[in-house]
Design a protein around this motif. Structure first.
Motif, PDB file in Angstrom:
ATOM      1  N   ASP A 178      -6.327   4.168  -2.461  1.00 53.99           N
ATOM      2  CA  ASP A 178      -4.757   4.420  -1.588  1.00 53.99           C
ATOM      3  C   ASP A 178      -4.574   4.245   0.123  1.00 53.99           C
ATOM      4  OD1 ASP A 178      -6.312   5.662   0.661  1.00 53.99           O
ATOM      5  OD2 ASP A 178      -6.077   7.356   1.392  1.00 53.99           O
ATOM      6  N   ALA A 179      -5.034   3.014  -0.118  1.00 53.25           N
ATOM      7  CA  ALA A 179      -5.021   1.439   0.321  1.00 53.25           C
ATOM      8  C   ALA A 179      -3.358   1.048   0.646  1.00 53.25           C
ATOM      9  CB  ALA A 179      -5.836   0.307   0.230  1.00 53.25           C
ATOM     10  N   LYS A 184      -0.218   3.496   0.210  1.00 49.85           N
ATOM     11  CA  LYS A 184       0.235   4.092   0.997  1.00 49.85           C
ATOM     12  C   LYS A 184      -0.304   5.422   1.783  1.00 49.85           C
ATOM     13  CE  LYS A 184       4.339   7.265   1.049  1.00 49.85           C
ATOM     14  NZ  LYS A 184       5.231   7.954   0.326  1.00 49.85           N
ATOM     15  N   GLU A 185      -1.345   5.773   2.582  1.00 53.36           N
ATOM     16  CA  GLU A 185      -2.222   7.011   2.894  1.00 53.36           C
ATOM     17  C   GLU A 185      -1.394   8.318   3.013  1.00 53.36           C
ATOM     18  OE1 GLU A 185      -5.426   8.333   4.298  1.00 53.36           O
ATOM     19  OE2 GLU A 185      -4.692   6.665   4.419  1.00 53.36           O
ATOM     20  N   GLY A 186      -2.679   8.882   1.495  1.00 52.61           N
ATOM     21  CA  GLY A 186      -2.555   9.785   0.852  1.00 52.61           C
ATOM     22  C   GLY A 186      -2.282   9.583  -0.215  1.00 52.61           C
ATOM     23  N   GLN A 187      -1.835   8.964  -0.842  1.00 56.44           N
ATOM     24  CA  GLN A 187      -1.240   9.003  -1.904  1.00 56.44           C
ATOM     25  C   GLN A 187      -2.433   7.659  -2.721  1.00 56.44           C
ATOM     26  OE1 GLN A 187       2.570   6.463  -3.143  1.00 56.44           O
ATOM     27  NE2 GLN A 187       2.939   6.406  -4.683  1.00 56.44           N
ATOM     28  N   TRP A 188      -2.815   8.414  -3.567  1.00 58.33           N
ATOM     29  CA  TRP A 188      -4.789   8.231  -4.287  1.00 58.33           C
ATOM     30  C   TRP A 188      -4.267   7.713  -6.023  1.00 58.33           C
ATOM     31  CZ3 TRP A 188      -8.933   6.838  -1.881  1.00 58.33           C
ATOM     32  CH2 TRP A 188      -9.366   7.769  -0.600  1.00 58.33           C
ATOM     33  N   LEU A 189      -4.342   5.682  -6.121  1.00 59.18           N
ATOM     34  CA  LEU A 189      -3.346   5.806  -7.325  1.00 59.18           C
ATOM     35  C   LEU A 189      -4.664   4.941  -8.070  1.00 59.18           C
ATOM     36  CD1 LEU A 189      -0.774   3.832  -6.217  1.00 59.18           C
ATOM     37  CD2 LEU A 189      -0.447   6.019  -6.863  1.00 59.18           C
ATOM     38  N   TRP A 190      -5.481   5.793  -9.687  1.00 59.44           N
ATOM     39  CA  TRP A 190      -6.109   4.361  -9.805  1.00 59.44           C
ATOM     40  C   TRP A 190      -5.479   3.413 -10.135  1.00 59.44           C
ATOM     41  CZ3 TRP A 190     -10.204   6.979 -10.612  1.00 59.44           C
ATOM     42  CH2 TRP A 190     -10.343   7.804 -11.264  1.00 59.44           C
ATOM     43  N   LEU A 191      -6.544   1.862 -10.294  1.00 58.11           N
ATOM     44  CA  LEU A 191      -6.061   0.832 -10.685  1.00 58.11           C
ATOM     45  C   LEU A 191      -5.216   0.159 -11.280  1.00 58.11           C
ATOM     46  CD1 LEU A 191      -9.666  -1.088  -9.977  1.00 58.11           C
ATOM     47  CD2 LEU A 191      -7.938  -0.418  -8.262  1.00 58.11           C
ATOM     48  N   ASP A 192      -4.801   0.958 -12.461  1.00 55.86           N
ATOM     49  CA  ASP A 192      -3.558   0.789 -13.103  1.00 55.86           C
ATOM     50  C   ASP A 192      -2.231   1.274 -13.109  1.00 55.86           C
ATOM     51  OD1 ASP A 192      -4.136   3.580 -13.328  1.00 55.86           O
ATOM     52  OD2 ASP A 192      -4.789   3.818 -15.672  1.00 55.86           O
ATOM     53  N   GLY A 193      -2.299   1.859 -10.953  1.00 52.75           N
ATOM     54  CA  GLY A 193      -1.159   2.212 -10.998  1.00 52.75           C
ATOM     55  C   GLY A 193      -0.842   3.864 -11.078  1.00 52.75           C
ATOM     56  N   LEU A 194      -1.004   4.031 -12.057  1.00 54.80           N
ATOM     57  CA  LEU A 194      -0.994   6.218 -12.358  1.00 54.80           C
ATOM     58  C   LEU A 194      -1.849   6.340 -11.479  1.00 54.80           C
ATOM     59  CD1 LEU A 194      -1.716   5.025 -16.053  1.00 54.80           C
ATOM     60  CD2 LEU A 194       0.790   5.169 -14.124  1.00 54.80           C
ATOM     61  N   ASP A 195      -1.041   7.811 -10.973  1.00 54.51           N
ATOM     62  CA  ASP A 195      -1.841   8.257  -9.712  1.00 54.51           C
ATOM     63  C   ASP A 195      -2.518   9.131 -10.140  1.00 54.51           C
ATOM     64  OD1 ASP A 195      -1.505  11.696  -8.680  1.00 54.51           O
ATOM     65  OD2 ASP A 195      -0.875  10.321  -7.371  1.00 54.51           O
ATOM     66  N   ILE A 196      -3.592   9.942  -9.399  1.00 58.53           N
ATOM     67  CA  ILE A 196      -4.357  10.355  -9.469  1.00 58.53           C
ATOM     68  C   ILE A 196      -4.220  11.846 -10.483  1.00 58.53           C
ATOM     69  CG2 ILE A 196      -4.729  11.905  -7.444  1.00 58.53           C
ATOM     70  CD1 ILE A 196      -7.730  11.908  -7.154  1.00 58.53           C
ATOM     71  N   ALA A 218      -9.004  10.047   4.264  1.00 58.51           N
ATOM     72  CA  ALA A 218      -8.477  10.215   6.324  1.00 58.51           C
ATOM     73  C   ALA A 218      -8.455   8.934   6.103  1.00 58.51           C
ATOM     74  CB  ALA A 218      -9.849  10.417   7.197  1.00 58.51           C
ATOM     75  N   ASP A 219      -7.415   8.652   7.677  1.00 60.02           N
ATOM     76  CA  ASP A 219      -7.077   7.179   7.561  1.00 60.02           C
ATOM     77  C   ASP A 219      -7.938   6.451   7.246  1.00 60.02           C
ATOM     78  OD1 ASP A 219      -4.836   8.922   8.157  1.00 60.02           O
ATOM     79  OD2 ASP A 219      -4.290   8.251  10.152  1.00 60.02           O
ATOM     80  N   HIS A 220      -8.598   6.306   7.489  1.00 61.35           N
ATOM     81  CA  HIS A 220     -10.129   5.225   7.843  1.00 61.35           C
ATOM     82  C   HIS A 220     -10.550   5.216   6.399  1.00 61.35           C
ATOM     83  CE1 HIS A 220     -12.153   8.203   9.459  1.00 61.35           C
ATOM     84  NE2 HIS A 220     -13.550   7.375   9.099  1.00 61.35           N
ATOM     85  N   ARG A 221     -10.384   6.456   4.990  1.00 63.35           N
ATOM     86  CA  ARG A 221     -10.883   6.262   3.714  1.00 63.35           C
ATOM     87  C   ARG A 221     -10.648   5.950   3.204  1.00 63.35           C
ATOM     88  NH1 ARG A 221     -13.887  11.696   6.052  1.00 63.35           N
ATOM     89  NH2 ARG A 221     -15.869  11.019   6.935  1.00 63.35           N
ATOM     90  N   LEU A 253     -14.373  13.458  -6.282  1.00 65.55           N
ATOM     91  CA  LEU A 253     -14.151  12.470  -5.955  1.00 65.55           C
ATOM     92  C   LEU A 253     -14.339  13.011  -4.938  1.00 65.55           C
ATOM     93  CD1 LEU A 253     -11.344  11.527  -8.330  1.00 65.55           C
ATOM     94  CD2 LEU A 253     -13.107  10.056  -8.464  1.00 65.55           C
ATOM     95  N   PHE A 254     -14.840  11.898  -3.691  1.00 62.33           N
ATOM     96  CA  PHE A 254     -14.625  11.151  -2.123  1.00 62.33           C
ATOM     97  C   PHE A 254     -14.062  10.321  -1.755  1.00 62.33           C
ATOM     98  CE2 PHE A 254     -17.794  14.422  -3.475  1.00 62.33           C
ATOM     99  CZ  PHE A 254     -17.858  15.483  -2.400  1.00 62.33           C
ATOM    100  N   ALA A 255     -13.546  10.502  -0.370  1.00 61.86           N
ATOM    101  CA  ALA A 255     -12.620   9.112   0.183  1.00 61.86           C
ATOM    102  C   ALA A 255     -14.285   8.457   1.207  1.00 61.86           C
ATOM    103  CB  ALA A 255     -11.474   9.368   0.936  1.00 61.86           C
ATOM    104  N   ALA A 256     -14.030   7.352   1.328  1.00 59.40           N
ATOM    105  CA  ALA A 256     -14.519   6.578   1.869  1.00 59.40           C
ATOM    106  C   ALA A 256     -14.325   5.086   1.903  1.00 59.40           C
ATOM    107  CB  ALA A 256     -16.568   6.468   1.290  1.00 59.40           C
ATOM    108  N   SER A 257     -14.628   4.534   3.432  1.00 59.40           N
ATOM    109  CA  SER A 257     -14.807   4.042   3.661  1.00 59.40           C
ATOM    110  C   SER A 257     -14.688   3.017   2.925  1.00 59.40           C
ATOM    111  CB  SER A 257     -15.059   3.565   5.318  1.00 59.40           C
ATOM    112  OG  SER A 257     -14.903   1.786   5.909  1.00 59.40           O
TER     113      SER A 257
END
Length: 223
Positions: free
Chosen positions: A165-166, A168-180, A192-195, A206-210
């Motif tokens: 989600d680099a 837009k924070e909170g908008q998790w996208l796969w590398l093909d551009g599609l939403d999770i 979190a903001d830093h993950r 799936l877990f958010a990480a730095s």
């Protein structure tokens, strides 16, 4: 347990030694498959003919001829099987490079025990250098396949995947551009903001990480 910010070193492996399937091998395999199918169909027709041969004076002669033809088909089938075996044993016809796993028409590389742990961006670059990308998990079957590989290696509790989600924070996208949520229901825990990068763990979670953390990863590409 995951150790953030530490590298775990493993012996590097040399990947992709030109073992991609050559056109001649692909053609040989295709021809062999067509021949095998034709022979099997012919044998089936002959077997049916044997069972339904007319009860006339020529029946005995007809059955003898059919039996001879059936034996010839069986010999041709054995020859085709040998051809298929020889083709599949040729290293030039390997569907995937060394250390890559084939599954449902795609090749997968799991870095554990083959490469040093890397940050998310470094992992993505590694995949790009090998004409692939970090895995984009498109359905439950693919998730189960990846999980089965992870379960075989106890020291493989997580791995980087192509989810972030680099932008837009909170908008998790796969590398093909599609939403999770595009491929299957999923969510990223510990967001979190830093993950901004996601890793995959047991149970398909799936877990958010730095993105600066070090860890193993998985690449995928067409075979």
């Amino acid at each position: 347990m995951r150790v953030r910010g530490q590298k775990v070193k493993h012996k590097p492996a040399i990947l992709d030694k030109g073992t991609r399937c050559r056109p001649t091998c692909q053609l040989a395999a295709s021809v062999a498959v067509v021949m095998a199918t034709t022979i099997l169909v012919t044998g089936l027709i002959l077997c049916l003919a044997l069972c339904t041969a007319p009860q006339v004076d020529q029946a005995s002669k007809t059955v003898t001829e059919l039996m001879e033809r059936l034996q010839q088909c069986q010999k041709e089938r054995r020859d085709v099987n040998l051809m298929l075996h020889n083709v599949t044993q040729d290293s030039r016809c390997s569907l995937c490079p060394d250390h890559w796993l084939w599954w449902r028409g795609r090749c997968y590389f799991f870095s554990v025990e083959l490469q040093e742990n890397r940050q998310w961006n470094e992992s993505a670059e590694f995949c790009q250098q090998h004409n692939s990308s970090l895995v984009v998990i498109k359905d439950s079957a693919e998730m189960e396949f990846i999980q089965s590989v992870m379960e075989k290696l106890p020291q493989f509790p997580f791995l980087w995947v192509g989810l972030t989600d680099a932008e837009k924070e909170g908008q998790w996208l796969w590398l093909d551009g599609l939403d999770i949520q595009h491929y299957m229901p999923a969510m990223v825990e510990w967001d979190a903001d830093h993950r901004d990068c996601a890793d995959l763990r047991g149970g398909g979670r799936l877990f958010a990480a730095s993105c600066e953390d070090y860890g193993p990863w998985a690449c995928e590409k067409d075979s």
